[in-house]
Design a protein around this motif. Sequence first.
Motif, mmCIF file in Angstrom:
data_model
loop_
_atom_site.group_PDB
_atom_site.id
_atom_site.type_symbol
_atom_site.label_atom_id
_atom_site.label_comp_id
_atom_site.label_asym_id
_atom_site.label_seq_id
_atom_site.Cartn_x
_atom_site.Cartn_y
_atom_site.Cartn_z
ATOM 1 N N UNK A 67 0.837 -1.201 0.000
ATOM 2 C CA UNK A 67 0.000 0.000 0.000
ATOM 3 C C UNK A 67 0.879 1.260 0.000
ATOM 4 N N UNK A 68 0.624 2.138 -0.992
ATOM 5 C CA UNK A 68 1.399 3.354 -1.132
ATOM 6 C C UNK A 68 2.742 3.160 -1.809
ATOM 7 N N UNK A 69 3.027 1.938 -2.279
ATOM 8 C CA UNK A 69 4.328 1.646 -2.884
ATOM 9 C C UNK A 69 4.337 1.975 -4.375
ATOM 10 N N UNK A 70 5.524 1.872 -4.967
ATOM 11 C CA UNK A 70 5.700 2.056 -6.408
ATOM 12 C C UNK A 70 6.107 0.727 -7.023
ATOM 13 N N UNK A 94 -3.731 -4.262 -4.450
ATOM 14 C CA UNK A 94 -2.639 -4.210 -3.468
ATOM 15 C C UNK A 94 -2.431 -2.806 -2.915
ATOM 16 N N UNK A 95 -3.064 -1.801 -3.532
ATOM 17 C CA UNK A 95 -2.934 -0.436 -3.038
ATOM 18 C C UNK A 95 -1.701 0.297 -3.526
ATOM 19 N N UNK A 96 -1.106 -0.187 -4.625
ATOM 20 C CA UNK A 96 0.057 0.497 -5.193
ATOM 21 C C UNK A 96 -0.371 1.894 -5.643
ATOM 22 N N UNK A 97 0.445 2.908 -5.324
ATOM 23 C CA UNK A 97 0.063 4.282 -5.661
ATOM 24 C C UNK A 97 0.714 4.786 -6.947
ATOM 25 N N UNK A 98 1.804 4.122 -7.384
ATOM 26 C CA UNK A 98 2.507 4.559 -8.587
ATOM 27 C C UNK A 98 3.042 3.332 -9.342
ATOM 28 N N UNK A 117 -4.968 1.637 -14.990
ATOM 29 C CA UNK A 117 -4.371 2.051 -13.729
ATOM 30 C C UNK A 117 -4.643 3.526 -13.455
ATOM 31 N N UNK A 118 -4.482 4.355 -14.478
ATOM 32 C CA UNK A 118 -4.725 5.794 -14.307
ATOM 33 C C UNK A 118 -6.170 6.060 -13.935
ATOM 34 N N UNK A 119 -7.088 5.310 -14.545
ATOM 35 C CA UNK A 119 -8.513 5.485 -14.242
ATOM 36 C C UNK A 119 -8.823 5.134 -12.791
ATOM 37 N N UNK A 120 -7.987 4.265 -12.204
ATOM 38 C CA UNK A 120 -8.186 3.873 -10.805
ATOM 39 C C UNK A 120 -7.449 4.796 -9.839
ATOM 40 N N UNK A 121 -6.840 5.869 -10.375
ATOM 41 C CA UNK A 121 -6.163 6.831 -9.524
ATOM 42 C C UNK A 121 -4.698 6.548 -9.269
#
Length: 342
Positions: A67-70, A94-98, A117-121
Amino acid sequence: MAQDVEIAAMRRALELAARGPASRNPQVGAVILSADGRTLAEGWHRGAGTPHAEVDALSHLPEGGARGATAVVTLEPCNHTGRTGPCTEALIAAGVSRVVYALDDPGETEGGGARRLAAAGVDVEGGVCVDEARALLAPWIASRLRGRPHVTLKWAQSLDGRAAAADGTSQWITGPAARADVHRRRAEADAILVGTGTVLADDPALTARDGEALLPRQPVPVVIGTRPVPADAALRRHPHAPLILPTRDLASALDALLDRGLHRVFVEGGPGLQSALLRAGLADEVLAYIAPTLIGGPRLATADIGVDTITDQRRLAVSDVRRLGDDLLVVARLEPHAEGER
């Protein structure tokens, strides 16, 4: 713009990708980075039906560990369900942010992962170390885009362009370092292709060897042509059963290889077969091993390739030049040939 730590992670992902098998599926590597740039997990794709690189990397983390990982991946995450589920959904869950990736997926069904992925933020950046990724995946990309195997032509020649002496003898034009390089490259191929003329004249084993020992990975021996292959031919003792294609239709022969999952074809079939593939626009790469010797005579490394005037010449893009002992290896890519492009 990619950060230095992400570029370093991409280069590591490319190293991981190269561990995977070079075949029907792309070689892909992945590295998961924490928000402060630490490596949390690594993964790579081990072949058809196994977890994709992203999922392999995520599997090494506890629930919520990404979560919050790249995620740094050598190929755009897939966006379809095949033998495994979409990597885009696994990364989102998994909550990947980038996500940072190198190369766009050329597949019509597999592509589009970046948009999903972009559509999911998720913050997405592509094109990082794209040249290195393209070099690794060039055969797979060519196969996907052209609907046929990636075809590499190999020949050894004298400095004056001869592949044999006037009496047909050709062993050996090049030295041991060049021959060792050939065997290493054979082992990277799915299939090694020759014509029946080469089988009858030279009786090649078509194995990949280190000295007298067989290398662990062997290409499937393939013979194309209408003349029968002798029952006692050396290639019949190959670790893989030889594939005999009794045809002169090169396009259909390549289709047959593709149907069998043989995506990387290494051609050592002599000037006739090599020139026919060039003439038909069915070759992607040339490996020319050039020895500092002069032979003269009529036996050129290539024959008629369909060039009647200088404006029809086939231009190549040199991708590598290296010295192998006393010999020189030139690796060059062929641009698509309009008549033969499929």
